[in-house]
Design a protein around this motif. Structure first.
Motif, mmCIF file in Angstrom:
data_model
loop_
_atom_site.group_PDB
_atom_site.id
_atom_site.type_symbol
_atom_site.label_atom_id
_atom_site.label_comp_id
_atom_site.label_asym_id
_atom_site.label_seq_id
_atom_site.Cartn_x
_atom_site.Cartn_y
_atom_site.Cartn_z
ATOM 1 N N ALA A 28 -27.416 -27.000 -13.004
ATOM 2 C CA ALA A 28 -27.822 -28.240 -12.345
ATOM 3 C C ALA A 28 -27.399 -29.460 -13.147
ATOM 4 C CB ALA A 28 -29.330 -28.247 -12.125
ATOM 5 N N ASN A 29 -27.309 -29.299 -14.469
ATOM 6 C CA ASN A 29 -26.955 -30.427 -15.338
ATOM 7 C C ASN A 29 -25.664 -30.183 -16.120
ATOM 8 O OD1 ASN A 29 -29.464 -31.874 -14.780
ATOM 9 N ND2 ASN A 29 -30.453 -30.260 -15.961
ATOM 10 N N TRP A 30 -24.906 -29.175 -15.739
ATOM 11 C CA TRP A 30 -23.709 -28.791 -16.489
ATOM 12 C C TRP A 30 -22.639 -29.876 -16.406
ATOM 13 C CZ3 TRP A 30 -19.158 -25.906 -14.177
ATOM 14 C CH2 TRP A 30 -18.245 -25.490 -15.172
ATOM 15 N N GLN A 31 -22.132 -30.251 -17.580
ATOM 16 C CA GLN A 31 -21.009 -31.168 -17.689
ATOM 17 C C GLN A 31 -19.992 -30.552 -18.644
ATOM 18 O OE1 GLN A 31 -20.507 -33.930 -15.983
ATOM 19 N NE2 GLN A 31 -22.529 -34.086 -15.022
ATOM 20 N N THR A 32 -18.719 -30.799 -18.417
ATOM 21 C CA THR A 32 -17.689 -30.219 -19.275
ATOM 22 C C THR A 32 -16.445 -31.090 -19.250
ATOM 23 O OG1 THR A 32 -16.323 -28.251 -19.669
ATOM 24 C CG2 THR A 32 -16.846 -28.768 -17.380
ATOM 25 N N GLU A 33 -15.730 -31.077 -20.366
ATOM 26 C CA GLU A 33 -14.430 -31.744 -20.440
ATOM 27 C C GLU A 33 -13.310 -30.788 -20.047
ATOM 28 O OE1 GLU A 33 -13.988 -34.987 -21.062
ATOM 29 O OE2 GLU A 33 -16.181 -35.119 -21.093
ATOM 30 N N GLU A 34 -13.637 -29.495 -19.961
ATOM 31 C CA GLU A 34 -12.623 -28.507 -19.583
ATOM 32 C C GLU A 34 -12.239 -28.665 -18.116
ATOM 33 O OE1 GLU A 34 -12.577 -24.375 -21.093
ATOM 34 O OE2 GLU A 34 -14.682 -24.779 -21.618
ATOM 35 N N ARG A 35 -11.032 -28.203 -17.789
ATOM 36 C CA ARG A 35 -10.597 -28.138 -16.405
ATOM 37 C C ARG A 35 -10.193 -26.702 -16.099
ATOM 38 N NH1 ARG A 35 -13.311 -31.649 -16.588
ATOM 39 N NH2 ARG A 35 -12.983 -33.862 -16.123
ATOM 40 N N PHE A 36 -10.621 -26.213 -14.946
ATOM 41 C CA PHE A 36 -10.513 -24.798 -14.628
ATOM 42 C C PHE A 36 -9.582 -24.562 -13.438
ATOM 43 C CE2 PHE A 36 -14.622 -25.467 -16.605
ATOM 44 C CZ PHE A 36 -14.661 -24.456 -17.565
ATOM 45 N N ASP A 37 -8.905 -23.429 -13.472
ATOM 46 C CA ASP A 37 -8.151 -22.962 -12.304
ATOM 47 C C ASP A 37 -9.099 -22.422 -11.239
ATOM 48 O OD1 ASP A 37 -5.348 -23.132 -13.445
ATOM 49 O OD2 ASP A 37 -6.250 -21.748 -14.879
ATOM 50 N N LEU A 38 -10.185 -21.782 -11.695
ATOM 51 C CA LEU A 38 -11.131 -21.153 -10.769
ATOM 52 C C LEU A 38 -12.552 -21.366 -11.256
ATOM 53 C CD1 LEU A 38 -11.861 -19.264 -8.374
ATOM 54 C CD2 LEU A 38 -11.539 -17.324 -9.940
ATOM 55 N N ILE A 39 -13.369 -21.927 -10.393
ATOM 56 C CA ILE A 39 -14.824 -21.955 -10.596
ATOM 57 C C ILE A 39 -15.417 -21.034 -9.543
ATOM 58 C CG2 ILE A 39 -16.928 -23.341 -10.597
ATOM 59 C CD1 ILE A 39 -15.240 -25.757 -11.412
ATOM 60 N N LEU A 67 -25.608 -21.329 -5.925
ATOM 61 C CA LEU A 67 -25.785 -22.729 -5.533
ATOM 62 C C LEU A 67 -26.973 -22.938 -4.605
ATOM 63 C CD1 LEU A 67 -22.148 -24.098 -5.063
ATOM 64 C CD2 LEU A 67 -23.504 -23.784 -7.151
ATOM 65 N N GLN A 68 -27.457 -21.864 -3.965
ATOM 66 C CA GLN A 68 -28.630 -22.013 -3.087
ATOM 67 C C GLN A 68 -29.890 -22.369 -3.868
ATOM 68 O OE1 GLN A 68 -27.231 -19.113 -3.843
ATOM 69 N NE2 GLN A 68 -28.809 -17.595 -4.301
ATOM 70 N N TRP A 69 -29.858 -22.210 -5.192
ATOM 71 C CA TRP A 69 -31.001 -22.560 -6.037
ATOM 72 C C TRP A 69 -30.921 -24.009 -6.528
ATOM 73 C CZ3 TRP A 69 -34.737 -19.266 -5.499
ATOM 74 C CH2 TRP A 69 -34.474 -17.903 -5.324
ATOM 75 N N LEU A 70 -29.852 -24.719 -6.184
ATOM 76 C CA LEU A 70 -29.625 -26.059 -6.725
ATOM 77 C C LEU A 70 -29.674 -27.099 -5.612
ATOM 78 C CD1 LEU A 70 -26.691 -25.192 -9.147
ATOM 79 C CD2 LEU A 70 -29.117 -25.387 -9.681
ATOM 80 N N PRO A 71 -30.207 -28.296 -5.888
ATOM 81 C CA PRO A 71 -30.342 -29.335 -4.853
ATOM 82 C C PRO A 71 -29.081 -30.190 -4.727
ATOM 83 C CG PRO A 71 -31.375 -30.068 -6.878
ATOM 84 C CD PRO A 71 -30.874 -28.660 -7.141
ATOM 85 N N ASP A 72 -29.111 -31.088 -3.756
ATOM 86 C CA ASP A 72 -28.085 -32.121 -3.565
ATOM 87 C C ASP A 72 -26.686 -31.528 -3.512
ATOM 88 O OD1 ASP A 72 -26.699 -34.520 -3.353
ATOM 89 O OD2 ASP A 72 -26.758 -34.907 -5.523
ATOM 90 N N HIS A 73 -26.422 -30.715 -2.503
ATOM 91 C CA HIS A 73 -25.114 -30.065 -2.420
ATOM 92 C C HIS A 73 -23.937 -31.028 -2.296
ATOM 93 C CE1 HIS A 73 -26.444 -25.661 -1.523
ATOM 94 N NE2 HIS A 73 -26.919 -26.135 -2.660
ATOM 95 N N PRO A 74 -24.046 -32.156 -1.594
ATOM 96 C CA PRO A 74 -22.898 -33.071 -1.595
ATOM 97 C C PRO A 74 -22.513 -33.535 -2.994
ATOM 98 C CG PRO A 74 -24.429 -33.658 0.151
ATOM 99 C CD PRO A 74 -25.111 -32.612 -0.681
ATOM 100 N N GLY A 75 -23.503 -33.944 -3.786
ATOM 101 C CA GLY A 75 -23.225 -34.387 -5.152
ATOM 102 C C GLY A 75 -22.813 -33.248 -6.060
ATOM 103 N N LEU A 76 -23.452 -32.099 -5.898
ATOM 104 C CA LEU A 76 -23.136 -30.934 -6.722
ATOM 105 C C LEU A 76 -21.694 -30.485 -6.504
ATOM 106 C CD1 LEU A 76 -23.960 -28.476 -8.503
ATOM 107 C CD2 LEU A 76 -24.748 -27.375 -6.387
ATOM 108 N N LEU A 77 -21.274 -30.410 -5.256
ATOM 109 C CA LEU A 77 -19.921 -29.936 -4.970
ATOM 110 C C LEU A 77 -18.877 -30.920 -5.486
ATOM 111 C CD1 LEU A 77 -20.446 -28.526 -1.372
ATOM 112 C CD2 LEU A 77 -20.280 -27.233 -3.508
ATOM 113 N N ALA A 78 -19.125 -32.215 -5.332
ATOM 114 C CA ALA A 78 -18.187 -33.214 -5.858
ATOM 115 C C ALA A 78 -18.053 -33.075 -7.373
ATOM 116 C CB ALA A 78 -18.659 -34.618 -5.480
ATOM 117 N N ARG A 79 -19.177 -32.813 -8.065
ATOM 118 C CA ARG A 79 -19.119 -32.656 -9.522
ATOM 119 C C ARG A 79 -18.338 -31.408 -9.902
ATOM 120 N NH1 ARG A 79 -22.984 -30.116 -12.845
ATOM 121 N NH2 ARG A 79 -24.558 -30.259 -11.195
#
Length: 257
Positions: free
Chosen positions: A86-97, A103-115
């Motif tokens: 829910a609070n994960w931040q990273t400087e890495e960039r991934f080919d696959l997440i 994700l059903q346990w986490l709120p604010d899906h529009p904001g979560l998906l954009a992040r």
């Protein structure tokens, strides 16, 4: 909530791994160098990613020490970290997440998906599967038993632990706004299980957890007894003695343009 129980979760490992197999099969990337499995649980989905991309770095993230212990024992040559997605931040960039049943346990899906999309490389993929079963008897009965018992006040917010899944149109729009092409679909799995008790055992480690965590040992026993009786009525026994657990799941793969 209390820590997740990896042993309880793995009682149905084969059935729980099938959606991960189906999701990974649709990922269009031939090669990757950096993958992350968020909400990796006991590592069953992480293992699939590592098999498909054996030369890639594959990182597993979860907030459960018990799940991570099982994942590390399963894949000692891969990296796992305890993280609150829910609070994960990273400087890495991934080919696959890869996000299977988290994700059903986490709120604010529009904001979560954009992040999450912002953590992808250009051309990278966000691959997601979420249970879409809140309106199935298994979950409607959780709420009903909670409301009708002496624990009604104690469990008044338990059903809110999970985010309500949006529509196809919702996720398509949110992911397009995040700069992705979108492949979205639903699959309904039908699992033959050994009676009502097996359905209860299935959900003890997932859907029932927000309810059971709030109850005393005595209350938990009574709640499960009432829930199992209701489940037995809702899921008739078939000729071979099995009951059929209908389980819809929503899938999408978003590829960053």
């Amino acid at each position: 909530m209390a820590d997740w129980n990896a042993g309880q979760y793995l009682k149905f490992e084969d059935e729980r791994t099938r959606p991960s197999i189906d999701l990974l099969r649709r990922v269009p990337l031939e090669e990757t160098t950096n993958c992350v499995d968020i909400g990796c649980g006991p590592g069953n989905s992480t293992e699939l990613i590592a098999r498909r991309y054996p030369t890639a770095r594959v990182l597993g993230l979860d907030n459960s020490p018990d799940m991570l212990a099982k994942a590390r024992a399963r894949l000692p040559d891969r990296d796992f970290e305890e993280t609150d997605i829910a609070n994960w931040q990273t400087e890495e960039r991934f080919d696959l997440i890869f996000a299977n049943a988290v994700l059903q346990w986490l709120p604010d899906h529009p904001g979560l998906l954009a992040r999450l999309v912002s953590f992808l490389k250009d051309g990278g993929c966000l691959a997601v599967q979420m249970p879409d079963n809140l309106y199935e008897p298994s979950h409607r009965l959780m709420v009903q038993v909670a409301r009708e018992g002496p624990w009604a006040e104690k469990l008044s917010f338990a059903a809110q632990a999970r985010e309500t899944i949006g529509s196809f149109e919702d996720y398509y729009a949110w992911l397009q706004q995040a700069g992705c092409s979108v492949d979205i679909w639903q699959t309904i799995y039908v699992h033959p299980l050994d009676g009502a008790e097996a359905i209860v055992e299935w959900f003890k480690s997932t859907g029932l957890k927000p309810y059971l965590d709030r109850l005393s040992t005595e209350e938990r026993s009574e709640y499960l007894s009432r829930y199992q009786a209701a489940i037995a009525e809702a899921y008739p026994v078939q000729q071979d003695g099995k009951v059929l657990l209908r389980f819809p799941r929503l899938f999408f793969i978003a590829q960053r343009k």
